[in-house]
Motif scaffolding. Structure first.
Motif, PDB file in Angstrom:
ATOM      1  N   GLU A   1      36.594 -26.730  30.958  1.00  0.00           N
ATOM      2  CA  GLU A   1      36.947 -25.659  31.884  1.00  0.00           C
ATOM      3  C   GLU A   1      36.749 -24.286  31.243  1.00  0.00           C
ATOM      4  O   GLU A   1      36.171 -23.395  31.835  1.00  0.00           O
ATOM      5  CB  GLU A   1      38.400 -25.805  32.337  1.00  0.00           C
ATOM      6  N   CYS A   2      37.251 -24.116  30.027  1.00  0.00           N
ATOM      7  CA  CYS A   2      37.202 -22.788  29.404  1.00  0.00           C
ATOM      8  C   CYS A   2      36.324 -22.756  28.151  1.00  0.00           C
ATOM      9  O   CYS A   2      36.132 -21.716  27.558  1.00  0.00           O
ATOM     10  CB  CYS A   2      38.610 -22.312  29.071  1.00  0.00           C
ATOM     11  N   SER A   3      35.823 -23.922  27.736  1.00  0.00           N
ATOM     12  CA  SER A   3      34.919 -24.037  26.587  1.00  0.00           C
ATOM     13  C   SER A   3      35.581 -23.781  25.240  1.00  0.00           C
ATOM     14  O   SER A   3      34.905 -23.658  24.234  1.00  0.00           O
ATOM     15  CB  SER A   3      33.718 -23.103  26.742  1.00  0.00           C
TER      16      SER A   3
ATOM     17  N   SER B   1      43.454 -20.774  34.603  1.00  0.00           N
ATOM     18  CA  SER B   1      43.541 -19.770  33.547  1.00  0.00           C
ATOM     19  C   SER B   1      43.909 -20.491  32.261  1.00  0.00           C
ATOM     20  O   SER B   1      44.221 -21.672  32.284  1.00  0.00           O
ATOM     21  CB  SER B   1      44.589 -18.711  33.881  1.00  0.00           C
ATOM     22  N   CYS B   2      43.889 -19.748  31.154  1.00  0.00           N
ATOM     23  CA  CYS B   2      44.198 -20.378  29.876  1.00  0.00           C
ATOM     24  C   CYS B   2      45.636 -20.097  29.470  1.00  0.00           C
ATOM     25  O   CYS B   2      46.205 -19.073  29.808  1.00  0.00           O
ATOM     26  CB  CYS B   2      43.249 -19.856  28.795  1.00  0.00           C
ATOM     27  N   ASN B   3      46.186 -21.042  28.735  1.00  0.00           N
ATOM     28  CA  ASN B   3      47.520 -20.888  28.175  1.00  0.00           C
ATOM     29  C   ASN B   3      47.363 -20.456  26.715  1.00  0.00           C
ATOM     30  O   ASN B   3      46.826 -21.193  25.892  1.00  0.00           O
ATOM     31  CB  ASN B   3      48.249 -22.236  28.265  1.00  0.00           C
TER      32      ASN B   3
ATOM     33  N   LYS C   1      45.235 -31.161  26.628  1.00  0.00           N
ATOM     34  CA  LYS C   1      46.291 -30.293  27.158  1.00  0.00           C
ATOM     35  C   LYS C   1      45.675 -29.054  27.779  1.00  0.00           C
ATOM     36  O   LYS C   1      46.074 -28.596  28.847  1.00  0.00           O
ATOM     37  CB  LYS C   1      47.250 -29.873  26.038  1.00  0.00           C
ATOM     38  N   CYS C   2      44.706 -28.486  27.074  1.00  0.00           N
ATOM     39  CA  CYS C   2      44.050 -27.275  27.543  1.00  0.00           C
ATOM     40  C   CYS C   2      43.360 -27.526  28.883  1.00  0.00           C
ATOM     41  O   CYS C   2      43.529 -26.765  29.826  1.00  0.00           O
ATOM     42  CB  CYS C   2      43.047 -26.804  26.499  1.00  0.00           C
ATOM     43  N   GLU C   3      42.621 -28.611  28.941  1.00  0.00           N
ATOM     44  CA  GLU C   3      41.871 -28.881  30.155  1.00  0.00           C
ATOM     45  C   GLU C   3      42.811 -29.134  31.340  1.00  0.00           C
ATOM     46  O   GLU C   3      42.562 -28.671  32.456  1.00  0.00           O
ATOM     47  CB  GLU C   3      40.958 -30.085  29.942  1.00  0.00           C
TER      48      GLU C   3
HETATM   49 ZN   LIG Z   1      40.742 -24.904  28.601  1.00  0.00          ZN
END
Ligand SMILES: [Zn+2]
Length: 57
Positions: free
Chosen positions: A17-19, A40-42, A30-32
């Motif tokens: 999603e955010c690379s 958005s990113c955490n 977790k990020c994905e």
């Molecule tokens: Zn991400």
């Protein structure tokens, strides 16, 4: 799906999603999950990872 990439003989797990790249698969997952849900990113999660521009370094 978390992408597994090789970077200088090191395995990185990349959030699609955010690379962002992560050395631990659990962080990438977790990020994905977060990115998909919140679009958005955490910062708490991405602070464990490597910014997308790592590819160009
Ligand atoms: Zn991400």
């Amino acid at each position: 799906m978390v992408k597994i990439v090789d970077k200088n003989n090191k395995t990185l797990y990349q959030c699609e999603e955010c690379s962002f790249g992560y050395e631990e698969q659990s962080w990438a997952e977790k990020c994905e999950a977060w990115c998909k849900e919140h679009q958005s990113c955490n910062i708490e999660i991405t602070s464990h990872g490597i910014p997308p521009k790592w590819k160009e370094i």
